[in-house]
Design an enzyme around this catalytic site. Structure first.
Site, PDB file in Angstrom:
ATOM      1  N   LYS A   1       0.829  -1.201   0.000  1.00 41.75           N
ATOM      2  CA  LYS A   1       0.000   0.000   0.000  1.00 41.75           C
ATOM      3  C   LYS A   1       0.869   1.260   0.000  1.00 41.75           C
ATOM      4  O   LYS A   1       0.564   2.239  -0.694  1.00 41.75           O
ATOM      5  CB  LYS A   1      -0.955   0.011   1.202  1.00 41.75           C
ATOM      6  CG  LYS A   1      -1.921   1.186   1.125  1.00 41.75           C
ATOM      7  CD  LYS A   1      -3.130   1.041   2.010  1.00 41.75           C
ATOM      8  CE  LYS A   1      -4.054   2.253   1.827  1.00 41.75           C
ATOM      9  NZ  LYS A   1      -5.167   2.250   2.770  1.00 41.75           N
TER      10      LYS A   1
ATOM     11  N   ARG B   1      -3.647   4.265  -7.538  1.00 40.94           N
ATOM     12  CA  ARG B   1      -4.259   3.958  -6.245  1.00 40.94           C
ATOM     13  C   ARG B   1      -5.612   3.281  -6.399  1.00 40.94           C
ATOM     14  O   ARG B   1      -6.087   2.590  -5.484  1.00 40.94           O
ATOM     15  CB  ARG B   1      -4.371   5.234  -5.393  1.00 40.94           C
ATOM     16  CG  ARG B   1      -4.825   4.967  -3.961  1.00 40.94           C
ATOM     17  CD  ARG B   1      -4.608   6.152  -3.027  1.00 40.94           C
ATOM     18  NE  ARG B   1      -5.101   5.838  -1.683  1.00 40.94           N
ATOM     19  CZ  ARG B   1      -4.831   6.531  -0.582  1.00 40.94           C
ATOM     20  NH1 ARG B   1      -4.058   7.583  -0.652  1.00 40.94           N
ATOM     21  NH2 ARG B   1      -5.314   6.171   0.585  1.00 40.94           N
TER      22      ARG B   1
ATOM     23  N   HIS C   1     -18.544  -2.723  -1.305  1.00 43.75           N
ATOM     24  CA  HIS C   1     -19.254  -1.592  -0.701  1.00 43.75           C
ATOM     25  C   HIS C   1     -20.757  -1.696  -0.922  1.00 43.75           C
ATOM     26  O   HIS C   1     -21.549  -1.365  -0.038  1.00 43.75           O
ATOM     27  CB  HIS C   1     -18.755  -0.267  -1.303  1.00 43.75           C
ATOM     28  CG  HIS C   1     -17.434   0.191  -0.751  1.00 43.75           C
ATOM     29  ND1 HIS C   1     -16.561   0.982  -1.474  1.00 43.75           N
ATOM     30  CD2 HIS C   1     -16.835  -0.025   0.450  1.00 43.75           C
ATOM     31  CE1 HIS C   1     -15.491   1.232  -0.733  1.00 43.75           C
ATOM     32  NE2 HIS C   1     -15.620   0.634   0.429  1.00 43.75           N
TER      33      HIS C   1
END
Lengths: 363, 363
Positions: free
Chosen positions: A226, A240, A251
């Site tokens: 990360k 990213r 989600h």
């Protein structure tokens, strides 16, 4: 102990990963911030403080002031930020004060956000105590709060001065949370770190048993992946985005089930299966690689079953805030350690893999 | 029209100062942001929108969505930020949306803060419609909200993409607000711009009459001074502190009178008299220069009288958030265009000039 350096355009800071780190925090902060007198405030949950507060506080010359946030998404709201900021004012916090966010992902997100906007920004340190927070949310500078209409819709980019991931604190973490957090490490392996993937593949029993050495290795590798990605693309304008592998559908599942049925990592687990299925259907991944990936995702399960309506998931996926100017970005995998961003996923494709996921999740 | 470039470490943007600028906003934004489709949201007050909304909205191809914030400090709170963010989500604002803050200082501070934290930051534009906002608060990137315990204790540094200071909008500004706003320009002259000071000294009648050419000159000079200072010291770690001339006592007066009796500029006017008196007592300014400065401050008055207790002002001054790690910084003037920062003002000195100010303010 392992130290990973995070270096972005706007900040650089160390992430320490190891066992028994809590005791070393005061000394490290003294070294990092010099002799300048700083008031220290700790934002934590009642439970974490009762378990680990004494260990952390022991080494401070002046005892830190403690602020509490009860656990749960219910408290991840602006009204709590306002209450906490008011408590800080009343306790005399000024711009030279330091805030420590000591707890899971919500404490980290809220503590970072509080630090970002208290008197227009004060320094803070992350001490994540859940696996999910250690491998993912404590690194990268994303902070925030929920609105009634959606998660993390309010927030700031505000990097910590340091992150202390103490593997020892995971001893008191419920087994289900450990398992769920590992899905973010599985994701790290799938999208970019083939060596981490192989380790998770071969040592799943050891890792799932909570072995401290194994966890340290997994956490350090996940953080390093990360850190590298965030160092290249701090504001999620390009690379990213791959960190969202499994998150579009993940989600949506969380939203459609009211954030009650599944832990975040579990929803991401389902979301990764969905993204893998779409990668298969589009023929961007060889079946042998796909089978390996599926086997590892399932090895860190079993993923809890859930029920939801296709429409509810479609609605939730459409409102995913990661979509800029109406484009639906989706992350696919081309094989272990390899991911791609596509922008041409149609509503029909999305609906179809959502239906597939729901069928899997009912079994 | 005058264009002043603001260039800081983290941002660079133009401030346009002129008459009849509102009509030019849509075209300028199209040039600046290219053809990328952006939803435009306007945060404004009901009054400003009824006076000037049509003029602003006329040139947009797609009518902007309007969000309202009622006037007054009462509404400069986190609950309003949350409500406005929720309205934006409901109206479909995403990360590519643009927010225009169209109104006075509170609209500017709240709009900037809303833009700073909506989905972790979206671009925004300032269209200040009060003199105070045009000469001061719209430039420099400070945004924020109040807490019950104090003003601007929550906020972000978030620079606008552009500022449009349309002098024509001042036609509908109450005379008292024009006069009060000019104290920030007087401050700009005292601390750094001797030419601006001389203009304000010689042309006080013209400026106070609201002459558009005179105001344009004063606003442009004030903005240029602030832009230079903020360009050198964005985060107020050094030079930017001089902008607080008159503000230590000014803020204390506002707090001690419950933000009801005086406008911000008027409190700063009193605060500048206090800072001037302290400069005299310490002998850092020649009496001839001091007399000139006093005369100009008084020429932009009369400053409204008020009553307060010394203790209340001392308490409020002690809590001034500009003081880092317990040091009380104070800005003095050594003469027209010259200011210094001192850190050794004692409680006794502060108490004495506060008592002097209260005696002046009673007359």
């Amino acid at each position: 102990m392992r130290t990973i350096a995070v270096q972005t355009a706007s900040a650089s800071y160390p992430v320490f990963v190891g066992s028994g780190l809590l005791k070393t925090v005061p000394e490290k902060l003294r070294k990092q911030f010099g002799k300048e007198r700083q008031r220290v405030f700790v934002l934590t949950s009642p439970e974490i403080w009762s378990l680990w507060g004494e260990t952390l506080a022991a080494g401070f010359d002046e005892k830190p002031s403690v602020l509490f946030l009860p656990p749960g998404e219910t408290y991840k709201r602006m009204a709590q930020i306002e209450r906490l900021a008011t408590e800080m004012v009343d306790a005399g916090a000024d711009r030279s004060s330091l805030l420590i966010a000591f707890g899971g992902g919500i404490i980290g997100d809220m503590g970072g956000f509080l630090a970002a906007i208290y008197m227009r920004g004060i320094p803070y340190v992350q001490i994540p105590t859940t696996l999910l927070a250690q491998v993912d949310s404590s690194v990268g500078g994303k902070t925030g709060s929920n609105l009634a209409t959606g998660k993390n819709l309010i927030g700031s980019f505000h990097h910590p001065q340091a992150v202390f991931a103490d593997v020892s604190t995971l001893k008191t973490l419920p087994a289900r949370e450990l398992r769920a957090g590992l899905f973010e490490s599985v994701k790290a392996g799938i999208i970019r770190d083939a060596a981490l993937f192989r380790y998770l593949e071969k040592q799943s029993d050891l890792v799932l048993s909570g072995d401290e050495i194994a966890l340290q290795k997994v956490i350090a590798a996940s953080v390093a992946m990360k850190a590298e990605v965030v160092g290249i693309d701090e504001r999620e304008s390009g690379l990213r985005m791959i960190l969202n592998f499994g998150h579009t559908v993940g989600h949506a599942i969380e939203a459609a089930t009211g954030y009650k049925k599944l832990l975040h990592g579990e929803a991401v687990g389902w979301g990764m299966l969905a993204a893998l299925e779409l990668s298969r259907r589009r023929g961007v991944i060889a079946e042998k690689e796909a089978a390996r990936i599926e086997a590892v995702i399932r090895a860190y399960g079993p993923l809890p079953p859930f029920r939801a309506k296709v429409d509810a998931l479609m609605d939730a996926a459409g409102r995913d805030k990661k979509n800029k100017a109406g484009v639906r970005r989706f992350i696919l995998t081309e094989g272990v350690g390899q991911s791609i961003v596509v922008e041409d996923v149609t509503d029909a494709e999305l609906e179809s893999i959502i239906a597939w996921t729901l069928a899997e999740a009912k079994r």
